[in-house]
Design an enzyme around this catalytic site. Structure first.
Site: not given
Length: 673
Positions: A153, A156, A189, A192
């Protein structure tokens, strides 16, 4: 950039943005980006920001192309820019103005495979926004399931990419372990988006700021959307302790989150290093009087982040002395660290079942009068309760004997995570030559009364390592191991065998059964437990009678292996037939290859059909770890070396090491084949 027949997807971390467009490709050199993609009209283009224009153009040959133009990005690092060009479909919903879309293959979307991801993504976003008191700044977020994505994963900003297995949940899947994994990865994710994307490390040497903090929030986010799962235990067991958990523990979660909010607000759309984080934590500590530290936050944390390794604490509870040193392999001469520093260590502890105030070890050795034990065998000490600190503990013989006796009399007197930690520590200490194996085994005598699978798992991983099963069976240790383990395994084995036979659906919400039951049953069968062998035969025979029958997922690999092992060529041929069945998934095929290598008849393992398949390297690895397979695999490799070296000529030297290393030591040496 990942190219497939119908897909282009970027992966630019750490330094691949420069291969896509001219840039100063460093995390601190943030900029805004205007992205425009020219692509085939039958595909859709995605990037970090929403599309603001879709137009057409013709090239010099008159071919028609679509031009997708995206809104100007926020100020961000180059490695977080991203694009995907695909013919996928999506499901969508909006959460607090954030348009969330989950993209996947059209068939997968139609079958509902990404519905679970859609259901949890918005709530996790809102949870993190509320917890951190910092809004998510983008108007949309795309999560894309890629059929083949080596990174697993990637976070972005606004266009998060995943391997399919990390994002897809089949509605027909009854078991919760897959849900838990997806919730954890999605939470990581999404974490992040704040830690890494909004605030980015100055340079890659502080990457742990991204990963450590996102790993912390993966637990909080996953627990929020799946409160029934035992994720607290799971995180302690899977990750062990980490310095982020330790930091939150001695600060308290409330103060830690408060400091993170302050840190995020100061460095949004900018960069930071670890000292910046320590400064904001110190500001929060100085503004209250509930938590008192023995040194500055920077001094404490630099002792963990600016030197190698982690400590082991050695106790002498007759005197109450605790000393520390770097945890190193004693069998390697001159294995010392050049820093020769000490750590400032928070010590959580309990005495005779009662939690005690946090203590600090801030020098190489220190006497704690409170930790002196009396002559009573019922007076015991336990350190690093629930794995709250990032260190191992080496108890003196007096306390170990008392803990061993306590476990035999009343194992629940010690919390489950601490029982796991005790056993994990003693085996690690044995491996690194701090203590003898007999000492470690003292703490396993109680196991007939242990009903936690995750604790059994750490025992079995240490006593029966998977890559040494065939080696162990060749030595006199095997009958001793069999006698020692089987009588202790019987209660927990029969408990779960009852569910497998009568009501396997009752284990739908037993997360640890879904993760660890396979190892327990595989070991029971390997040790020759007749009931395990009979159960495998029964279930495999059921499958042969009715190929639509589903062997219980939890022990499918073990059942297939021993169904073939105790059977004849009929069982082996059925496995080969099902392997070649068009409906077999990649996972099915892997399980069946492994099962066919379990055959006890050597002539079945010599099968030209099997070894001539396109999975030769995997087959060799499976065969070499089995009782009679070592010699067969060696003979096959030596006889067919020219063919093998030609087939795997991309990396001949490494592959030679891979094959020969595997065959010589029965340990698997990974090689890209």
């Amino acid at each position: 950039v990942i190219w497939q027949d119908m897909l282009v997807a970027s992966q630019l971390e750490p330094t691949y943005a420069r291969t896509v467009y001219p840039c100063f490709d460093e995390p601190a050199m943030k900029a805004t980006f205007n992205i425009r993609i020219v692509h085939d009209p039958s595909y859709v283009a995605l990037s970090n920001m929403p599309a603001i224009d879709v137009s057409e153009m013709k090239d010099e040959n008159g071919s028609l192309w679509t031009v997708t133009t995206f809104n100007t990005s926020l100020k961000m690092s180059t490695y977080l820019t991203a694009f995907v060009i695909c013919d996928f479909d999506y499901v969508t919903r909006t959460e607090r103005g954030n348009e969330i879309r989950i993209w996947a293959r059209k068939e997968a979307v139609k079958n509902g495979y990404v519905d679970y991801a859609l259901n949890i993504t918005g709530p996790i976003f809102s949870f993190l926004e509320d917890l951190l008191n910092v809004s998510y700044p983008l108007p949309k977020t795309d999560l894309v399931a890629l059929p083949d994505f080596g990174a697993g994963a990637m976070e972005n900003w606004g266009l998060i990419t995943f391997q399919e297995s990390s994002l897809m949940y089949l509605p027909s899947d009854k078991f919760t372990s897959r849900k838990a994994m997806i919730a954890i990865i999605v939470s990581h994710e999404l974490g992040h988006q704040w830690f890494g994307n909004l605030v980015t490390m100055n340079w890659w040497n502080d990457l742990w700021l991204n990963e450590g903090l996102s790993s912390y929030f993966e637990y909080l986010g996953a627990t929020f959307v799946e409160p029934k799962l035992p994720l607290v235990t799971f995180f302690f067991v899977l990750q062990g302790a980490s310095i982020t958990w330790m930091l939150s523990g001695f600060l308290t979660e409330k103060l830690f989150i408060r400091a993170l909010t302050s840190y995020l607000k100061e460095f949004s759309f900018s960069n930071a290093n670890q000292d910046d984080l320590w400064t904001h934590i110190q500001m929060v500590i100085d503004a209250q009087d509930e938590v008192h530290l023995p040194a500055s936050v920077k001094q404490i944390m630099d002792s963990w982040t600016c030197q190698n390794g982690f400590p082991v604490l050695t106790l002498n509870l007759t005197t109450g002395t605790i000393s520390q040193e770097q945890f190193l392999d004693k069998k390697i001469e001159n294995n010392t660290d050049s820093y020769n520093n000490t750590w400032i260590i928070p010590i959580s502890w309990m005495r005779n079942g009662s939690s005690q105030p946090l203590m600090w070890l801030d020098k190489s050795s220190k006497v704690f009068p409170e930790m002196q034990v009396s002559e009573s065998e019922y007076d015991w000490i336990l350190l690093n309760v629930n794995l709250s600190g990032y260190y191992r503990v080496n108890y003196d013989q007096l306390n170990l004997k008392r803990l061993a006796r306590l476990l035999e009399n009343d194992p629940k007197a010690i919390p489950a995570v601490s029982r796991f930690q005790l056993i994990d520590d003693v085996f690690a200490l044995t491996q690194f030559r701090y203590i003898q194996i007999e000492t470690a085994l003292e703490l396993t005598k109680y196991l007939a009364r242990e009903d936690e699978l995750f604790i059994w798992n750490v025992v079995l991983l240490n006593l029966v390592p998977e890559d040494l099963e065939s080696t162990l069976k060749s030595y006199e240790v095997y009958p001793l191991l069999k006698k020692y383990l089987l009588k202790r395994m019987l209660p927990i084995y029969h408990y779960y065998a009852g569910f497998i036979r009568q009501n396997v659906d009752a284990l739908e919400d037993d997360y640890f059964a879904q993760v660890y039951l396979e190892k327990l049953f595989a070991t029971a069968c390997w040790l020759g437990l007749q009931d395990c062998l009979n159960l495998s035969s029964e279930l495999y025979a059921k499958w042969m009678d009715n190929p639509e029958y589903k062997i219980p997922f939890l022990i499918r690999r073990t059942v297939c292996c021993y169904g073939v092992a105790v059977g004849s060529d009929k069982e082996w041929n059925f496995a080969w037939e099902m392997y070649n069945h068009t409906g077999s998934t990649k996972e099915d095929k892997d399980i069946l290859l492994s099962a066919m290598s379990c055959a006890k008849e050597s002539w079945l393992l010599y099968s030209d059909t099997l070894f001539s398949s396109n999975c030769t390297s995997i087959i060799i690895l499976y065969v070499v770890t089995k009782d009679i397979g070592h010699r067969i695999a060696w003979e096959f490799v030596t006889e067919n070396w020219p063919l093998l070296s030609e087939r795997y000529d991309k990396q001949p030297a490494l592959c030679a090491l891979y094959f020969c290393g595997s065959l010589a030591s029965s340990s698997i040496f990974m090689c890209e084949l």
